[in-house]
Scaffold this motif. Sequence first.
Motif, mmCIF file in Angstrom:
data_model
loop_
_atom_site.group_PDB
_atom_site.id
_atom_site.type_symbol
_atom_site.label_atom_id
_atom_site.label_comp_id
_atom_site.label_asym_id
_atom_site.label_seq_id
_atom_site.Cartn_x
_atom_site.Cartn_y
_atom_site.Cartn_z
ATOM 1 N N ILE A 155 0.830 -1.211 0.000
ATOM 2 C CA ILE A 155 0.000 0.000 0.000
ATOM 3 C C ILE A 155 0.867 1.264 0.000
ATOM 4 C CG2 ILE A 155 -1.709 1.327 1.312
ATOM 5 C CD1 ILE A 155 -3.041 -1.290 2.044
ATOM 6 N N PRO A 156 1.893 1.376 0.877
ATOM 7 C CA PRO A 156 2.772 2.549 0.768
ATOM 8 C C PRO A 156 3.386 2.704 -0.619
ATOM 9 C CG PRO A 156 3.165 1.441 2.846
ATOM 10 C CD PRO A 156 2.242 0.555 2.057
ATOM 11 N N ARG A 157 3.784 1.587 -1.238
ATOM 12 C CA ARG A 157 4.367 1.636 -2.586
ATOM 13 C C ARG A 157 3.348 2.202 -3.578
ATOM 14 N NH1 ARG A 157 8.582 -1.089 -4.747
ATOM 15 N NH2 ARG A 157 8.673 -2.486 -2.926
ATOM 16 N N ALA A 158 2.090 1.739 -3.450
ATOM 17 C CA ALA A 158 1.037 2.213 -4.356
ATOM 18 C C ALA A 158 0.752 3.697 -4.152
ATOM 19 C CB ALA A 158 -0.235 1.398 -4.137
ATOM 20 N N ILE A 159 0.736 4.132 -2.872
ATOM 21 C CA ILE A 159 0.443 5.544 -2.591
ATOM 22 C C ILE A 159 1.566 6.436 -3.114
ATOM 23 C CG2 ILE A 159 0.086 7.255 -0.756
ATOM 24 C CD1 ILE A 159 -1.291 5.048 0.872
ATOM 25 N N VAL A 160 2.817 6.017 -2.909
ATOM 26 C CA VAL A 160 3.949 6.801 -3.419
ATOM 27 C C VAL A 160 3.872 6.900 -4.939
ATOM 28 C CG1 VAL A 160 6.454 6.847 -3.697
ATOM 29 C CG2 VAL A 160 5.464 6.308 -1.458
ATOM 30 N N GLY A 161 3.574 5.774 -5.602
ATOM 31 C CA GLY A 161 3.453 5.794 -7.059
ATOM 32 C C GLY A 161 2.308 6.671 -7.528
ATOM 33 N N LEU A 162 1.190 6.612 -6.808
ATOM 34 C CA LEU A 162 0.040 7.439 -7.147
ATOM 35 C C LEU A 162 0.379 8.921 -6.996
ATOM 36 C CD1 LEU A 162 -3.008 7.598 -7.817
ATOM 37 C CD2 LEU A 162 -3.443 7.478 -5.355
ATOM 38 N N GLY A 163 1.033 9.245 -5.868
ATOM 39 C CA GLY A 163 1.426 10.642 -5.648
ATOM 40 C C GLY A 163 2.343 11.146 -6.739
ATOM 41 N N ARG A 164 3.302 10.303 -7.137
ATOM 42 C CA ARG A 164 4.248 10.716 -8.181
ATOM 43 C C ARG A 164 3.526 10.956 -9.504
ATOM 44 N NH1 ARG A 164 7.463 6.567 -7.940
ATOM 45 N NH2 ARG A 164 8.659 7.413 -6.218
ATOM 46 N N SER A 165 2.574 10.072 -9.842
ATOM 47 C CA SER A 165 1.871 10.210 -11.116
ATOM 48 C C SER A 165 0.961 11.429 -11.136
ATOM 49 C CB SER A 165 1.051 8.945 -11.403
ATOM 50 O OG SER A 165 0.005 8.805 -10.467
ATOM 51 N N LEU A 166 0.472 11.843 -9.948
ATOM 52 C CA LEU A 166 -0.412 13.017 -9.871
ATOM 53 C C LEU A 166 0.353 14.300 -9.554
ATOM 54 C CD1 LEU A 166 -3.434 11.486 -7.890
ATOM 55 C CD2 LEU A 166 -3.338 12.025 -10.327
#
Length: 372
Positions: free
Chosen positions: A312-323
């Motif tokens: 989940i942290p990995r997904a949130i970091v990736g989401l933040g980077r993409s946005l």
Amino acid sequence: EVLRSVARRLHGGMRPTDTVGRLGGDEFLIVIPTIRKAAEAAAVADKVLAQLAAPFAIGGRNFVVSPSIGISLFPDDAEDAEGLIRCADIAMYNAKDAGRNAYRFVTREMGARSRERLDLEAALRRALQNGELFLVSQPQLRISDDLVVGVEALLRWRHPEAGLIMPNRFLPVAEETGLIQAIGDWVLDEVCAQVRRWRDQIGLTVPIAVNVSAQQFRDGQLPAKVAAALDRNGLQGWELEIEVTEGTLIDDVPSAIATLRALKQRGCLIALDDFGTGYSSLNYLHRFPIDKLKIDRSFIHDLEQDGAGDSIPRAIVGLGRSLGLSVVAEGVETEAQLQLLRSLKCESFQGYLFSRPVLAEELEPILALRAA
């Protein structure tokens, strides 16, 4: 119109001998004479739940309400009207806590908890008047170079007899009683005053974050109050960061977007707190004008667990980077957690590993040396 529609349904389902009235706000009172046993009252409560289950069509929109019903019986629970209403009110709050759309009979244990809540409410009112509330601050550090890139202000209560009382105990009472508005206004002013002191004394150039309650956010006055607090202290918008939770935004998305845009227009930064714990919707996320995602501490705690603790942290970091959003991890307590966040390329963190929430004067030397 919703209240009128609810009243019509309630009234239409009662017997001629029953009385239905509105106490105020969204609270209704039903008085049922000649109840011989508790099961009869429960049957009426079931009927009310059924009456209100269907959506209300008003102004071309459908509204769904979730009633919470408290039941008190004469003379078992009280022998006068005031006592019966108070007992039913206690049971109603218990039904709310159980998840709404339910009914509860009052119990002796509920009464004890209610008295404790009333005592806490009275003490909280005095605390606001007597200056017993205070703020502590926790720095946020950039993982790449350990520089302080932000500070979160957190509320505490020093009770003259009970000692330190943490927010998870008194903020729910403040929300229920409406005291959260006055407390929130005080916090906002105090944070802005602290930002000004730090800017003047140590040249602080990082934002200070303040948590905003759901009531504060939804009453329509938040952008004006924030602007007034900034102006009183001669601050620019970027010096203040407003933290809101997902649940606060998702209840009324168009209104939430309007409020966030008004705050952004004043230059404030917006952080989405406890991200991933509640009502995340990627469909809405890109529409909110936010600057930062905060990974909830529960996910950080799971980082060191075997298996997919970092998923989940990995997904949130990736989401933040993409946005194009910065991501901060809350509740970092160990070096191992920090190393894992570094490997995920998380931008910043806060937690006991670097500093507990401390008083302003304790944090000043750190800010003077390490603020980005």
